[in-house]
Motif scaffolding. Structure first.
Motif, PDB file in Angstrom:
ATOM      1  N   CYS A 184     -39.229 -25.553 -20.056  1.00  0.00           N
ATOM      2  CA  CYS A 184     -39.225 -24.877 -18.753  1.00  0.00           C
ATOM      3  C   CYS A 184     -37.892 -25.082 -18.046  1.00  0.00           C
ATOM      4  O   CYS A 184     -37.308 -24.144 -17.484  1.00  0.00           O
ATOM      5  CB  CYS A 184     -40.359 -25.409 -17.885  1.00  0.00           C
ATOM      6  N   LEU A 224     -42.137 -20.458 -17.115  1.00  0.00           N
ATOM      7  CA  LEU A 224     -42.358 -21.027 -18.445  1.00  0.00           C
ATOM      8  C   LEU A 224     -41.030 -21.285 -19.173  1.00  0.00           C
ATOM      9  O   LEU A 224     -39.993 -21.436 -18.538  1.00  0.00           O
ATOM     10  CB  LEU A 224     -43.293 -20.132 -19.266  1.00  0.00           C
ATOM     11  N   TRP A 277     -43.930 -14.198 -22.408  1.00  0.00           N
ATOM     12  CA  TRP A 277     -44.182 -15.227 -21.395  1.00  0.00           C
ATOM     13  C   TRP A 277     -44.664 -14.624 -20.072  1.00  0.00           C
ATOM     14  O   TRP A 277     -45.148 -15.335 -19.207  1.00  0.00           O
ATOM     15  CB  TRP A 277     -42.932 -16.072 -21.176  1.00  0.00           C
ATOM     16  N   GLN A 292     -47.290 -23.112 -23.476  1.00  0.00           N
ATOM     17  CA  GLN A 292     -48.408 -23.122 -22.529  1.00  0.00           C
ATOM     18  C   GLN A 292     -49.235 -21.844 -22.615  1.00  0.00           C
ATOM     19  O   GLN A 292     -50.456 -21.861 -22.537  1.00  0.00           O
ATOM     20  CB  GLN A 292     -47.874 -23.249 -21.086  1.00  0.00           C
TER      21      GLN A 292
END
Length: 377
Positions: A181, A319, A132, A116
């Motif tokens: 996740c 994440l 992250w 992401q």
């Protein structure tokens, strides 16, 4: 950055259409399907033909204007207007230069899914390998990089793509994002063989947490939800015990199965404020609480339970860092009931119906996806 789109003639020269359909966010509850130029990748970038994009609970909270995304008196806005949403996706690389292919270790024609976040690579966190938690925190679909609710998407040089099998249905391949996740939340719990682990919520994230927790080999995995159908899915993902919190006292039942002590680990994946207090109450002293959800409103609890009563280890999780290869292997192995988890698919033109279904609190769906290339079969 990839918020810009080069001239349409560049796309035409590459054998692509000049325009494509894309969802554009003009602000909370103001998303429209528009005809926009097909983006053309710059040096070191790749062009993806999007096959599937999941609709996440965080997409819905952003849509409805949650402060986490649009700011309030305590924080500035993070999400940006005029962006195409969609951060959990899979698609085929159809165009890239040699620099991009060498950098990412992929080839034209590969199916990939991307993490992401698009880390800057320069901030304190990135330099330490904690990408992250990147300071600028640019992310597909929310900030500075268009997401995948569109027919095509640019994969920038700083992105983190992962190859995934072409044999999977597209919406199964896109499930790599929520599953990574889930696995990160499980990693944060430091589960041991003797632990009784409680997972709150059996939506897409919670089911992945159940599967991940089971893979750690604890004494028992307990799944909580208000839907019997989702609890049955949790059993298929590895839950040893399921509790319907709408009918049963989860705190008492967990204490009954642990000689009155309480669970060793509680992982919260519902996003509902009531699940926070529930977790604090059903944990044993010196237990571990892991919070994953994005909440749409503030949560109030008695913090003395965390400190003076139980001395809990409370951890956040964000994440899916370093969990993508494991998530992809799990999906490709076929051990998850993905046909039952990935319940609903919509064409791009019905993006609003997809969002509305995710927001249906009756439990009418589990994982909702949009297929920009259309629905086959």
């Amino acid at each position: 950055m990839s918020t810009t789109t080069p001239a349409p003639e560049a796309a035409a020269a590459a054998g692509l259409p000049e325009t494509m359909q894309a969802v554009i966010c003009h602000g909370p509850e103001n998303y429209t399907l528009e005809q926009v130029p097909v983006p053309v990748p710059g040096p070191g970038e790749m062009l993806m033909k999007v096959e599937a994009v999941g609709v996440c609970a965080s997409d819905l909270k952003c849509y409805h204007g949650a402060a986490k995304f649009w700011g309030d008196e305590n924080r500035p806005a993070w999400a940006q207007k005029e962006m195409t949403p969609g951060h959990e996706f899979a698609g085929t690389i159809i165009q890239a230069d040699e620099e991009a292919l060498a950098h990412h270790g992929v080839a034209v024609g590969d199916r990939v899914t991307c993490e992401q976040i698009v880390p800057c690579g320069k901030c304190r966190y990135c330099v330490r390998g904690e990408y992250w938690m990147c300071g600028p925190h640019d992310m597909f679909g929310f900030r500075n990089y268009h997401g995948a609710m569109a027919e095509y998407l640019v994969v920038p040089k700083n992105a983190r793509p992962h190859r995934i099998s072409k044999d999977l249905p597209p919406h199964h391949a896109a499930f790599a994002e929520p599953l990574s996740c889930s696995l990160h939340a499980v990693e944060r719990a430091n589960i041991t063989f003797n632990d009784v682990v409680v997972i709150a919520g059996c939506g897409p994230i919670g089911l992945g947490m159940v599967a991940g927790a089971k893979a750690k080999g604890p004494l028992k995995v307990v799944a909580l939800d208000m839907s019997d159908a989702k609890l049955e899915l949790a059993r298929k993902c590895g839950a040893d015990v399921t509790i319907n919190v709408g009918r049963e006292d989860a705190v008492q039942l967990v204490k009954d199965m642990t000689d009155g002590y309480g669970a060793d680990v509680y992982i919260e994946g519902t996003g509902h404020p009531s699940a926070v207090g529930q977790g604090l109450n059903l944990l044993r002293k010196l237990g571990t609480y892991v919070e994953y959800s994005v909440f749409g409103s503030d949560v109030t609890v008695d913090w003395s339970i965390i400190s003076d009563d139980k001395e809990l280890d409370v951890r956040g999780a964000h994440l899916g860092p370093f969990c993508w290869p494991a998530a992809i292997r799990m999906i490709e192995s076929g051990i998850l009931p993905l046909d039952e988890i990935c319940t609903n698919q919509f064409p791009l033109k019905d993006f609003q119906a997809a969002h509305d279904l995710v927001g249906d609190t009756t439990g009418a769906s589990v994982k909702v996806s949009i297929l920009p290339g259309g629905i086959s079969g």
